[in-house]
Design an enzyme around this catalytic site. Structure first.
Site, PDB file in Angstrom:
ATOM      1  N   ASP A   8       0.687  -1.240  -0.086  1.00 16.41           N
ATOM      2  CA  ASP A   8       0.058   0.173   0.009  1.00 16.41           C
ATOM      3  C   ASP A   8       0.822   1.350   0.012  1.00 16.41           C
ATOM      4  O   ASP A   8       2.131   1.192  -0.183  1.00 16.41           O
ATOM      5  CB  ASP A   8      -0.952  -0.080   1.057  1.00 16.41           C
ATOM      6  CG  ASP A   8      -0.087   0.187   2.456  1.00 16.41           C
ATOM      7  OD1 ASP A   8       0.823   0.324   2.470  1.00 16.41           O
ATOM      8  OD2 ASP A   8      -1.147   0.041   3.424  1.00 16.41           O
ATOM      9  N   HIS A   9       0.222   2.287   0.379  1.00 17.56           N
ATOM     10  CA  HIS A   9       1.161   3.763   0.451  1.00 17.56           C
ATOM     11  C   HIS A   9       2.072   3.716   1.316  1.00 17.56           C
ATOM     12  O   HIS A   9       3.344   4.460   0.929  1.00 17.56           O
ATOM     13  CB  HIS A   9       0.234   4.944   0.686  1.00 17.56           C
ATOM     14  CG  HIS A   9      -0.518   4.662   1.915  1.00 17.56           C
ATOM     15  ND1 HIS A   9      -1.618   3.911   1.779  1.00 17.56           N
ATOM     16  CD2 HIS A   9      -0.523   5.363   3.128  1.00 17.56           C
ATOM     17  CE1 HIS A   9      -2.174   3.984   3.135  1.00 17.56           C
ATOM     18  NE2 HIS A   9      -1.443   4.727   3.965  1.00 17.56           N
ATOM     19  N   CYS A  66       3.006  -3.544   4.141  1.00 14.22           N
ATOM     20  CA  CYS A  66       2.084  -2.518   4.583  1.00 14.22           C
ATOM     21  C   CYS A  66       2.561  -1.706   5.817  1.00 14.22           C
ATOM     22  O   CYS A  66       3.623  -2.017   6.294  1.00 14.22           O
ATOM     23  CB  CYS A  66       0.580  -3.127   4.632  1.00 14.22           C
ATOM     24  SG  CYS A  66       0.368  -4.009   5.985  1.00 14.22           S
ATOM     25  N   GLY A  67       1.752  -1.001   6.671  1.00 13.90           N
ATOM     26  CA  GLY A  67       2.432  -0.263   7.737  1.00 13.90           C
ATOM     27  C   GLY A  67       2.859  -1.136   8.779  1.00 13.90           C
ATOM     28  O   GLY A  67       4.186  -0.915   9.178  1.00 13.90           O
ATOM     29  N   THR A  68       2.296  -2.089   9.165  1.00 16.81           N
ATOM     30  CA  THR A  68       2.576  -3.081  10.263  1.00 16.81           C
ATOM     31  C   THR A  68       2.876  -4.415   9.848  1.00 16.81           C
ATOM     32  O   THR A  68       3.368  -5.215  10.371  1.00 16.81           O
ATOM     33  CB  THR A  68       1.209  -3.180  11.173  1.00 16.81           C
ATOM     34  OG1 THR A  68       0.223  -3.849  10.562  1.00 16.81           O
ATOM     35  CG2 THR A  68       1.044  -1.915  12.008  1.00 16.81           C
ATOM     36  N   GLY A  71      -2.098  -6.362   8.454  1.00 20.45           N
ATOM     37  CA  GLY A  71      -3.137  -6.648   7.055  1.00 20.45           C
ATOM     38  C   GLY A  71      -2.771  -7.367   6.112  1.00 20.45           C
ATOM     39  O   GLY A  71      -3.672  -8.307   5.651  1.00 20.45           O
ATOM     40  N   HIS A  99      12.091 -23.058   8.790  1.00 19.50           N
ATOM     41  CA  HIS A  99      11.280 -23.821   9.644  1.00 19.50           C
ATOM     42  C   HIS A  99       9.581 -23.738   8.956  1.00 19.50           C
ATOM     43  O   HIS A  99       8.657 -24.909   9.257  1.00 19.50           O
ATOM     44  CB  HIS A  99      11.006 -23.389  11.047  1.00 19.50           C
ATOM     45  CG  HIS A  99      12.422 -23.608  11.892  1.00 19.50           C
ATOM     46  ND1 HIS A  99      12.280 -23.391  13.082  1.00 19.50           N
ATOM     47  CD2 HIS A  99      13.467 -24.261  11.362  1.00 19.50           C
ATOM     48  CE1 HIS A  99      13.683 -23.809  13.715  1.00 19.50           C
ATOM     49  NE2 HIS A  99      14.242 -24.260  12.564  1.00 19.50           N
ATOM     50  N   ARG A 110       6.196   0.532   8.611  1.00 20.46           N
ATOM     51  CA  ARG A 110       6.579   1.706   9.490  1.00 20.46           C
ATOM     52  C   ARG A 110       7.588   1.453  10.534  1.00 20.46           C
ATOM     53  O   ARG A 110       7.882   2.353  11.426  1.00 20.46           O
ATOM     54  CB  ARG A 110       5.153   1.959  10.470  1.00 20.46           C
ATOM     55  CG  ARG A 110       4.098   2.586   9.124  1.00 20.46           C
ATOM     56  CD  ARG A 110       2.981   3.332   9.798  1.00 20.46           C
ATOM     57  NE  ARG A 110       1.878   3.555   9.211  1.00 20.46           N
ATOM     58  CZ  ARG A 110       1.619   4.292   8.354  1.00 20.46           C
ATOM     59  NH1 ARG A 110       2.340   5.351   8.163  1.00 20.46           N
ATOM     60  NH2 ARG A 110       0.391   4.362   7.702  1.00 20.46           N
ATOM     61  N   ARG A 133      11.174 -32.724  10.362  1.00 19.79           N
ATOM     62  CA  ARG A 133      10.046 -32.501  11.161  1.00 19.79           C
ATOM     63  C   ARG A 133       9.313 -31.295  11.069  1.00 19.79           C
ATOM     64  O   ARG A 133       7.963 -31.158  11.204  1.00 19.79           O
ATOM     65  CB  ARG A 133      10.619 -32.093  12.614  1.00 19.79           C
ATOM     66  CG  ARG A 133      11.556 -31.234  13.011  1.00 19.79           C
ATOM     67  CD  ARG A 133      12.051 -31.327  14.488  1.00 19.79           C
ATOM     68  NE  ARG A 133      12.594 -29.918  14.869  1.00 19.79           N
ATOM     69  CZ  ARG A 133      13.564 -29.489  14.266  1.00 19.79           C
ATOM     70  NH1 ARG A 133      14.716 -30.232  13.394  1.00 19.79           N
ATOM     71  NH2 ARG A 133      14.337 -28.608  15.045  1.00 19.79           N
ATOM     72  N   ARG A 137       5.172 -30.572  10.530  1.00 25.98           N
ATOM     73  CA  ARG A 137       4.242 -29.521  11.272  1.00 25.98           C
ATOM     74  C   ARG A 137       3.466 -28.583  10.235  1.00 25.98           C
ATOM     75  O   ARG A 137       2.565 -28.076  10.246  1.00 25.98           O
ATOM     76  CB  ARG A 137       5.344 -28.809  11.995  1.00 25.98           C
ATOM     77  CG  ARG A 137       5.895 -29.453  13.185  1.00 25.98           C
ATOM     78  CD  ARG A 137       7.120 -28.696  13.727  1.00 25.98           C
ATOM     79  NE  ARG A 137       7.721 -29.906  14.997  1.00 25.98           N
ATOM     80  CZ  ARG A 137       8.974 -29.511  15.594  1.00 25.98           C
ATOM     81  NH1 ARG A 137       9.316 -28.513  15.396  1.00 25.98           N
ATOM     82  NH2 ARG A 137       9.197 -30.386  16.423  1.00 25.98           N
TER      83      ARG A 137
HETATM   84  C1  RB5 Z   1      -2.232   2.143   6.551  1.00 29.12           C
HETATM   85  O1  RB5 Z   1      -2.279   3.321   7.290  1.00 29.12           O
HETATM   86  C2  RB5 Z   1      -2.226   0.882   7.467  1.00 29.12           C
HETATM   87  O2  RB5 Z   1      -3.355   0.718   8.222  1.00 29.12           O
HETATM   88  C3  RB5 Z   1      -1.834  -0.196   6.745  1.00 29.12           C
HETATM   89  O3  RB5 Z   1      -0.704  -0.041   6.006  1.00 29.12           O
HETATM   90  C4  RB5 Z   1      -1.664  -1.493   7.558  1.00 29.12           C
HETATM   91  O4  RB5 Z   1      -0.817  -1.332   8.495  1.00 29.12           O
HETATM   92  C5  RB5 Z   1      -2.607  -2.410   7.819  1.00 29.12           C
HETATM   93  O5  RB5 Z   1      -2.529  -3.437   8.549  1.00 29.12           O
END
Ligand code: RB5
Length: 148
Positions: A8-9, A66-68, A71, A99, A110, A133, A137
């Protein structure tokens, strides 16, 4: 090796950095966007096509951003043949291949810097699945295979 990539952005800059690095080391790239600066988009619109492409066996591996990273990983793991790993350092990248036989890595834009992004990408691509193994799993991951 063909790599599918989508973000994404939040991942626009890192995606282009990864593409330059992968092209330099001889990989082919299928870029699913997003690629514009200064505009916010919905990550599912770019992650679904990337994951679908890998799921269909059209790419060797996928990289999603993505940011985290959460998602993107949640989406990719909806696909039957995808094992997407949320990865935040090179040790986790190593173990995700060794693994978990991950075929996609999800990067939290981010929370990583440029060097970490490239270290993770390289480690992911050069590490082989250990099998043994771990093969047993990962065979228990699909819900229809558990309990056996
Ligand atoms: C965008 O602001 C953020 O929500 C997205 O990049 C992501 O982190 C979603 O999981």
């Amino acid at each position: 090796m063909l790599i599918a990539i989508g973000s994404d952005h939040t991942g626009v800059y890192y995606k282009s950095l990864i593409i330059s690095f992968l092209t330099k080391i001889g990989c082919k790239i299928k870029d699913f966007g997003f690629s514009e600066h200064g505009k916010a988009v919905d990550y599912p619109d770019f992650i679904h096509p990337t994951a679908e492409f890998v799921n269909e066996g059209k790419a060797d591996f996928g990289i999603i951003i993505c940011g985290t990273g959460n998602g993107a990983a949640m989406i990719a793991n909806k696909y039957k043949k995808i094992r997407a790993a949320l990865v935040w350092n090179k040790e986790v990248a190593f173990l995700a291949r060794k693994h978990n036989d991950a075929n996609i890595i999800s990067l939290p834009a981010r929370f990583l810097d440029k060097n970490e992004i490239l270290e993770i990408t390289e480690t992911f691509l050069i590490t082989n699945f250990e099998g043994g193994r771990h093969k047993i799993r990962i065979s228990k991951i699909p819900i229809q295979n558990y309990p056996q």
